[in-house]
Structures are given as C-alpha cells and as structure tokens.
Write a protein that holds these residues in place. Sequence first.
Motif, PDB file in Angstrom:
ATOM      1  N   LEU A 213       0.746  -1.340  -0.058  1.00  0.00           N
ATOM      2  CA  LEU A 213       0.050   0.129  -0.120  1.00  0.00           C
ATOM      3  C   LEU A 213       1.121   1.353   0.046  1.00  0.00           C
ATOM      4  CD1 LEU A 213      -2.630   1.665   0.150  1.00  0.00           C
ATOM      5  CD2 LEU A 213      -2.709   1.074   2.663  1.00  0.00           C
ATOM      6  N   GLN A 214       1.741   1.308   1.083  1.00  0.00           N
ATOM      7  CA  GLN A 214       2.684   2.522   0.912  1.00  0.00           C
ATOM      8  C   GLN A 214       3.490   2.688  -0.081  1.00  0.00           C
ATOM      9  OE1 GLN A 214       2.243   4.874   3.614  1.00  0.00           O
ATOM     10  NE2 GLN A 214       3.403   6.295   1.945  1.00  0.00           N
ATOM     11  N   LEU A 215       3.921   1.661  -0.742  1.00  0.00           N
ATOM     12  CA  LEU A 215       4.860   2.063  -2.088  1.00  0.00           C
ATOM     13  C   LEU A 215       3.702   2.354  -3.253  1.00  0.00           C
ATOM     14  CD1 LEU A 215       7.114  -1.141  -2.116  1.00  0.00           C
ATOM     15  CD2 LEU A 215       7.876   1.021  -1.596  1.00  0.00           C
ATOM     16  N   ALA A 216       2.549   1.781  -3.322  1.00  0.00           N
ATOM     17  CA  ALA A 216       1.771   2.151  -4.475  1.00  0.00           C
ATOM     18  C   ALA A 216       1.426   3.782  -3.982  1.00  0.00           C
ATOM     19  CB  ALA A 216       0.598   1.085  -4.340  1.00  0.00           C
ATOM     20  N   LEU A 217       1.220   4.019  -2.910  1.00  0.00           N
ATOM     21  CA  LEU A 217       0.957   5.463  -2.552  1.00  0.00           C
ATOM     22  C   LEU A 217       1.710   6.624  -2.958  1.00  0.00           C
ATOM     23  CD1 LEU A 217      -1.266   5.295   0.769  1.00  0.00           C
ATOM     24  CD2 LEU A 217      -1.987   5.711  -1.524  1.00  0.00           C
ATOM     25  N   SER A 218       3.255   5.960  -3.054  1.00  0.00           N
ATOM     26  CA  SER A 218       4.244   6.798  -3.294  1.00  0.00           C
ATOM     27  C   SER A 218       4.731   6.734  -4.810  1.00  0.00           C
ATOM     28  CB  SER A 218       5.634   6.358  -2.380  1.00  0.00           C
ATOM     29  OG  SER A 218       5.393   6.417  -1.015  1.00  0.00           O
ATOM     30  N   GLY A 219       3.780   5.662  -5.493  1.00  0.00           N
ATOM     31  CA  GLY A 219       4.060   5.878  -6.913  1.00  0.00           C
ATOM     32  C   GLY A 219       5.030   4.800  -7.646  1.00  0.00           C
ATOM     33  N   VAL A 220       5.473   3.785  -6.570  1.00  0.00           N
ATOM     34  CA  VAL A 220       6.499   2.875  -6.865  1.00  0.00           C
ATOM     35  C   VAL A 220       5.603   1.691  -7.935  1.00  0.00           C
ATOM     36  CG1 VAL A 220       7.715   1.048  -6.175  1.00  0.00           C
ATOM     37  CG2 VAL A 220       7.573   3.016  -4.853  1.00  0.00           C
ATOM     38  N   ALA A 221       6.235   1.619  -9.152  1.00  0.00           N
ATOM     39  CA  ALA A 221       5.584   0.927 -10.151  1.00  0.00           C
ATOM     40  C   ALA A 221       5.441  -0.568  -9.836  1.00  0.00           C
ATOM     41  CB  ALA A 221       6.389   1.292 -11.467  1.00  0.00           C
TER      42      ALA A 221
END
Length: 244
Positions: A116-124
Amino acid sequence: MIGGVMNGGVSVTLDGVSKRFATAAGPVDAVNGVDLEIPAGVSLAITGPSGCGKSTLLSLVGALERPSQGRIEIADRHVSEMTEPERVVVRRELIGFVFQSDNLQPFLSAVENISLQLALSGVADAYERSLELLGTLGLGDSAGKFPDQLSGGERQRVAVARAVVHRPRLILADEPTGALDVKNSLAVIDLLRAVQAEVGATLILITHDEAVAQRLDRRIALLDGRVVADSDADPERMPDPTNA
C-alpha cells in the motif's frame, strides 16, 4: 531478500533531549535530558519498566514528535528543528516502523497491506516487490489472505515486511514481540536482524524480554526518562528488563 540497492544505516544522535507533557497533576518529563550516540548499522535494545519513557523516546527518534528541549540528528539531519511536512519526508524516506499491534488493514490482503505505502508513493513494481518479500518470509502461500485468516506470528511477519519493503535506513520497533509467544518472538527478532543485516540498516527496538534484548548489539535501560545503564559502558550493570 528485499532486493534493490543497499542504502546502509544511519547514525542517530540525541543531545540533551527532553519531552515534557502537561498533565492534571502538573508537567511531566517523559524523557529527561537524554544524550545518546547510535552509530550507523548498530542494533540497540531499549529496556526499562512501563512508563519510563521508552515509547516516547522512540517517537522522538522516529520524528513522530518534537522534543521540548534538545537536539536530534538522523543522518546529520536536524530533525528536531524540522517542520511537520519535513519530518513526514524523513519518516517516509528513511524510517520503517514496527509496533506491538500489527495495525494491518483488515480489508486488505497480506500483500496489499505491504504494498500500500509503496503504491501511494508511486512505486511501479510495488505489488511484485511485496509478493517477492512475502515469499522470502515463508508467507508466499498467504499473500491473498486477510489479517483475520493469519496467526499472530504471521501477522507480525507481515507487519515487519510492510515496515522494510521500502528499504529503510532506520528500523524502529516498539515491543514488536509483546503479544507473541517465545517461539514466535524469537522468530520475529531473528527476522528483523536478518533484514537489518541485508539492508545495513540501524535498528532500535523496545522490549521487556531479556532474551530479545540479548540478541541485539547494544542495550540501554531507562528509568524516569533517563538512561541509567548502557551495555557499551558497563555490560555487568545492565538490569534484567523482566525484573524491572
């Protein structure tokens, strides 16, 4: 295990750090004049009785709160002088948090909680990275399970994975094994140490468990907000946290 480039740990310095809270009975110094040097890559256990200031100290190091007095540096950044938006950046980029309560989102699967946190930070590749990490932790078959379908030990491993998937340089753990039995407690600590070693991170951990504290490089004991013992200075004077 985590993949990517190893960033290495960060040094942490506390200089005369205090944290005062207003209470009905008057002001209370939860942390009182703490001086502490933690070199990069070291693992440190903080012990002491309930109410001695351990969690407050960890919150200060984690840039969740600002000290009432004193100076805190993380990787030569003066976090105690930063604005809240600046501290948010430090927490997001440098720090991974693990707590006694796993705080998993009940409506997300294990892999979704981690990514979740990676996705919110835009990590592909957030989902793929999280799935790979779960596999290395022996939870690959549980990636699609929801928290209420996991055991306590499995939930805490997912929480550890969530804390380190972004490859933090500083890992802060507040009683991460407090709700686990002895077997799962030691498994979680060994997991944290393995992750720390791979990333080269600095690890600061609060515990009441002497067996857990003994697995770390260094131990300090707090009492009434002050450091009263340090294994680097005198290992023989370290109190047993189980008797504190």
